[in-house]
Design a protein around this motif. Structure first.
Motif, PDB file in Angstrom:
ATOM      1  N   GLY A  75       0.788  -1.222   0.000  1.00 36.20           N
ATOM      2  CA  GLY A  75       0.000   0.000   0.000  1.00 36.20           C
ATOM      3  C   GLY A  75       0.815   1.264   0.000  1.00 36.20           C
ATOM      4  O   GLY A  75       0.264   2.357  -0.108  1.00 36.20           O
ATOM      5  N   GLY A  76       2.113   1.142   0.131  1.00 38.44           N
ATOM      6  CA  GLY A  76       2.949   2.336   0.179  1.00 38.44           C
ATOM      7  C   GLY A  76       2.664   3.165   1.417  1.00 38.44           C
ATOM      8  O   GLY A  76       1.989   2.727   2.345  1.00 38.44           O
ATOM      9  N   ASP A  77       3.158   4.379   1.437  1.00 38.59           N
ATOM     10  CA  ASP A  77       2.993   5.256   2.596  1.00 38.59           C
ATOM     11  C   ASP A  77       1.555   5.714   2.802  1.00 38.59           C
ATOM     12  O   ASP A  77       1.139   5.991   3.905  1.00 38.59           O
ATOM     13  N   GLY A  78       0.771   5.798   1.727  1.00 42.46           N
ATOM     14  CA  GLY A  78      -0.582   6.322   1.832  1.00 42.46           C
ATOM     15  C   GLY A  78      -1.649   5.267   2.051  1.00 42.46           C
ATOM     16  O   GLY A  78      -2.818   5.594   2.172  1.00 42.46           O
ATOM     17  N   GLY A  79      -1.271   3.996   2.080  1.00 39.39           N
ATOM     18  CA  GLY A  79      -2.267   2.944   2.263  1.00 39.39           C
ATOM     19  C   GLY A  79      -3.167   2.779   1.054  1.00 39.39           C
ATOM     20  O   GLY A  79      -4.307   2.357   1.174  1.00 39.39           O
ATOM     21  N   ASN A  80      -2.623   3.110  -0.131  1.00 45.80           N
ATOM     22  CA  ASN A  80      -3.386   2.976  -1.371  1.00 45.80           C
ATOM     23  C   ASN A  80      -3.020   1.644  -2.016  1.00 45.80           C
ATOM     24  O   ASN A  80      -2.035   1.551  -2.738  1.00 45.80           O
ATOM     25  N   PHE A  81      -3.812   0.635  -1.741  1.00 48.96           N
ATOM     26  CA  PHE A  81      -3.530  -0.703  -2.227  1.00 48.96           C
ATOM     27  C   PHE A  81      -4.015  -0.864  -3.664  1.00 48.96           C
ATOM     28  O   PHE A  81      -4.890  -0.133  -4.128  1.00 48.96           O
ATOM     29  N   SER A  82      -3.459  -1.855  -4.349  1.00 46.54           N
ATOM     30  CA  SER A  82      -3.886  -2.160  -5.714  1.00 46.54           C
ATOM     31  C   SER A  82      -4.945  -3.262  -5.678  1.00 46.54           C
ATOM     32  O   SER A  82      -5.142  -3.927  -4.658  1.00 46.54           O
ATOM     33  N   MET A  83      -5.607  -3.459  -6.806  1.00 45.14           N
ATOM     34  CA  MET A  83      -6.675  -4.458  -6.877  1.00 45.14           C
ATOM     35  C   MET A  83      -6.191  -5.859  -6.526  1.00 45.14           C
ATOM     36  O   MET A  83      -6.927  -6.596  -5.861  1.00 45.14           O
ATOM     37  N   PRO A  84      -4.974  -6.291  -6.902  1.00 43.59           N
ATOM     38  CA  PRO A  84      -4.553  -7.625  -6.471  1.00 43.59           C
ATOM     39  C   PRO A  84      -4.543  -7.785  -4.941  1.00 43.59           C
ATOM     40  O   PRO A  84      -4.883  -8.852  -4.425  1.00 43.59           O
ATOM     41  N   THR A  85      -4.200  -6.720  -4.223  1.00 42.81           N
ATOM     42  CA  THR A  85      -4.215  -6.783  -2.757  1.00 42.81           C
ATOM     43  C   THR A  85      -5.645  -6.862  -2.250  1.00 42.81           C
ATOM     44  O   THR A  85      -5.945  -7.646  -1.336  1.00 42.81           O
ATOM     45  N   TYR A  86      -6.550  -6.080  -2.822  1.00 44.63           N
ATOM     46  CA  TYR A  86      -7.963  -6.151  -2.429  1.00 44.63           C
ATOM     47  C   TYR A  86      -8.546  -7.523  -2.761  1.00 44.63           C
ATOM     48  O   TYR A  86      -9.308  -8.088  -1.978  1.00 44.63           O
ATOM     49  N   ASN A  87      -8.169  -8.069  -3.905  1.00 47.37           N
ATOM     50  CA  ASN A  87      -8.654  -9.399  -4.285  1.00 47.37           C
ATOM     51  C   ASN A  87      -8.141 -10.471  -3.330  1.00 47.37           C
ATOM     52  O   ASN A  87      -8.881 -11.390  -2.956  1.00 47.37           O
ATOM     53  N   SER A  88      -6.879 -10.357  -2.917  1.00 47.28           N
ATOM     54  CA  SER A  88      -6.345 -11.356  -1.979  1.00 47.28           C
ATOM     55  C   SER A  88      -6.982 -11.207  -0.600  1.00 47.28           C
ATOM     56  O   SER A  88      -7.198 -12.194   0.100  1.00 47.28           O
ATOM     57  N   ALA A  89      -7.337  -9.982  -0.224  1.00 50.25           N
ATOM     58  CA  ALA A  89      -8.045  -9.775   1.048  1.00 50.25           C
ATOM     59  C   ALA A  89      -9.437 -10.396   0.973  1.00 50.25           C
ATOM     60  O   ALA A  89      -9.882 -11.053   1.926  1.00 50.25           O
ATOM     61  N   ALA A  90     -10.116 -10.219  -0.151  1.00 53.41           N
ATOM     62  CA  ALA A  90     -11.436 -10.830  -0.330  1.00 53.41           C
ATOM     63  C   ALA A  90     -11.323 -12.350  -0.259  1.00 53.41           C
ATOM     64  O   ALA A  90     -12.156 -13.007   0.384  1.00 53.41           O
ATOM     65  N   ALA A  91     -10.304 -12.897  -0.888  1.00 54.31           N
ATOM     66  CA  ALA A  91     -10.102 -14.351  -0.848  1.00 54.31           C
ATOM     67  C   ALA A  91      -9.850 -14.821   0.585  1.00 54.31           C
ATOM     68  O   ALA A  91     -10.356 -15.880   0.997  1.00 54.31           O
ATOM     69  N   ALA A  92      -9.089 -14.047   1.350  1.00 55.82           N
ATOM     70  CA  ALA A  92      -8.819 -14.416   2.750  1.00 55.82           C
ATOM     71  C   ALA A  92     -10.104 -14.402   3.574  1.00 55.82           C
ATOM     72  O   ALA A  92     -10.322 -15.289   4.409  1.00 55.82           O
ATOM     73  N   ILE A  93     -10.941 -13.413   3.354  1.00 56.49           N
ATOM     74  CA  ILE A  93     -12.211 -13.326   4.079  1.00 56.49           C
ATOM     75  C   ILE A  93     -13.102 -14.497   3.701  1.00 56.49           C
ATOM     76  O   ILE A  93     -13.669 -15.176   4.558  1.00 56.49           O
ATOM     77  N   ASN A  94     -13.220 -14.756   2.399  1.00 55.35           N
ATOM     78  CA  ASN A  94     -14.099 -15.817   1.920  1.00 55.35           C
ATOM     79  C   ASN A  94     -13.610 -17.205   2.316  1.00 55.35           C
ATOM     80  O   ASN A  94     -14.407 -18.128   2.460  1.00 55.35           O
ATOM     81  N   ALA A  95     -12.301 -17.359   2.505  1.00 56.25           N
ATOM     82  CA  ALA A  95     -11.734 -18.664   2.848  1.00 56.25           C
ATOM     83  C   ALA A  95     -11.790 -18.960   4.344  1.00 56.25           C
ATOM     84  O   ALA A  95     -11.600 -20.108   4.750  1.00 56.25           O
ATOM     85  N   ASP A  96     -12.042 -17.946   5.167  1.00 56.37           N
ATOM     86  CA  ASP A  96     -12.065 -18.134   6.618  1.00 56.37           C
ATOM     87  C   ASP A  96     -13.329 -18.895   7.010  1.00 56.37           C
ATOM     88  O   ASP A  96     -14.432 -18.357   6.946  1.00 56.37           O
ATOM     89  N   GLN A  97     -13.159 -20.148   7.409  1.00 54.12           N
ATOM     90  CA  GLN A  97     -14.287 -21.013   7.736  1.00 54.12           C
ATOM     91  C   GLN A  97     -15.018 -20.581   9.006  1.00 54.12           C
ATOM     92  O   GLN A  97     -16.157 -20.980   9.234  1.00 54.12           O
ATOM     93  N   ALA A  98     -14.381 -19.766   9.835  1.00 56.98           N
ATOM     94  CA  ALA A  98     -15.004 -19.322  11.088  1.00 56.98           C
ATOM     95  C   ALA A  98     -16.034 -18.224  10.848  1.00 56.98           C
ATOM     96  O   ALA A  98     -16.855 -17.943  11.713  1.00 56.98           O
ATOM     97  N   ILE A  99     -16.002 -17.601   9.677  1.00 51.26           N
ATOM     98  CA  ILE A  99     -16.904 -16.495   9.379  1.00 51.26           C
ATOM     99  C   ILE A  99     -18.147 -17.020   8.667  1.00 51.26           C
ATOM    100  O   ILE A  99     -18.052 -17.724   7.675  1.00 51.26           O
ATOM    101  N   GLN A 100     -19.286 -16.648   9.183  1.00 53.63           N
ATOM    102  CA  GLN A 100     -20.559 -16.940   8.525  1.00 53.63           C
ATOM    103  C   GLN A 100     -20.960 -15.675   7.778  1.00 53.63           C
ATOM    104  O   GLN A 100     -21.547 -14.766   8.351  1.00 53.63           O
ATOM    105  N   THR A 101     -20.623 -15.609   6.503  1.00 52.20           N
ATOM    106  CA  THR A 101     -20.859 -14.414   5.708  1.00 52.20           C
ATOM    107  C   THR A 101     -22.350 -14.159   5.516  1.00 52.20           C
ATOM    108  O   THR A 101     -23.110 -15.075   5.247  1.00 52.20           O
ATOM    109  N   ILE A 102     -22.734 -12.910   5.666  1.00 54.25           N
ATOM    110  CA  ILE A 102     -24.092 -12.475   5.371  1.00 54.25           C
ATOM    111  C   ILE A 102     -24.041 -11.809   4.003  1.00 54.25           C
ATOM    112  O   ILE A 102     -23.204 -10.949   3.750  1.00 54.25           O
ATOM    113  N   GLY A 103     -24.931 -12.206   3.120  1.00 59.46           N
ATOM    114  CA  GLY A 103     -24.933 -11.633   1.787  1.00 59.46           C
ATOM    115  C   GLY A 103     -23.942 -12.337   0.882  1.00 59.46           C
ATOM    116  O   GLY A 103     -23.494 -13.437   1.168  1.00 59.46           O
TER     117      GLY A 103
END
Length: 138
Positions: free
Chosen positions: A37-65
């Motif tokens: 994200g650099g100094d400003g915390g401006n991440f690129s889409m690959p980082t956002y996509n990997s964060a989404a994958a991490a959220i979706n892969a977490d079996q402890a989370i019961q996603t709403i929606g």
């Protein structure tokens, strides 16, 4: 005459509904990848996509929606960063109280009106704003 059955979902069904556990995974993922994200915390889409994958892969989370996407993560991060920046501004104003244990310590009508006028209109409401702020501070 019979009406055709409507099978298309409304736009509201594709909106992200964020639980605190999902926000925690998001923030921890971005902290682990803060160099991207650099100094400003401006991440690129690959980082956002990997964060989404991490959220979706977490079996402890019961996603709403729907499952989280990179675009949803980017939107959430933008709102969290806006909240963080507004609290940082609030903290820097002389006479305004903030500590990392109790937050703004808003007690009474006068303090609440200052918070509402200064910070609340500029950020989304989060029940656990203090916890999210602390996670953002790393």
């Amino acid at each position: 005459m019979a009406q055709p059955e409507i099978t298309q979902q409304t736009d509201n069904s594709s909106k992200a509904h964020w639980q605190d556990s999902e926000v925690d995974v998001l923030l921890h993922h971005l902290v682990e990848n803060r160099a991207a994200g650099g100094d400003g915390g401006n991440f690129s889409m690959p980082t956002y996509n990997s964060a989404a994958a991490a959220i979706n892969a977490d079996q402890a989370i019961q996603t709403i929606g729907p499952l989280k996407t990179g675009k949803m993560v980017k939107t959430k991060w933008t709102l969290l960063k806006k909240t963080f920046n507004q609290i940082e501004i609030y903290r820097g104003v002389s006479g305004f109280h903030w500590d990392n244990v109790c937050g703004a310590g808003i007690e009474g009508v006068a303090a609440a009106s200052i918070w509402d006028a200064y910070v609340a209109p500029k950020v989304c409401h989060y029940e656990n704003i203090l916890r999210h702020y602390q996670l953002c501070r790393g």
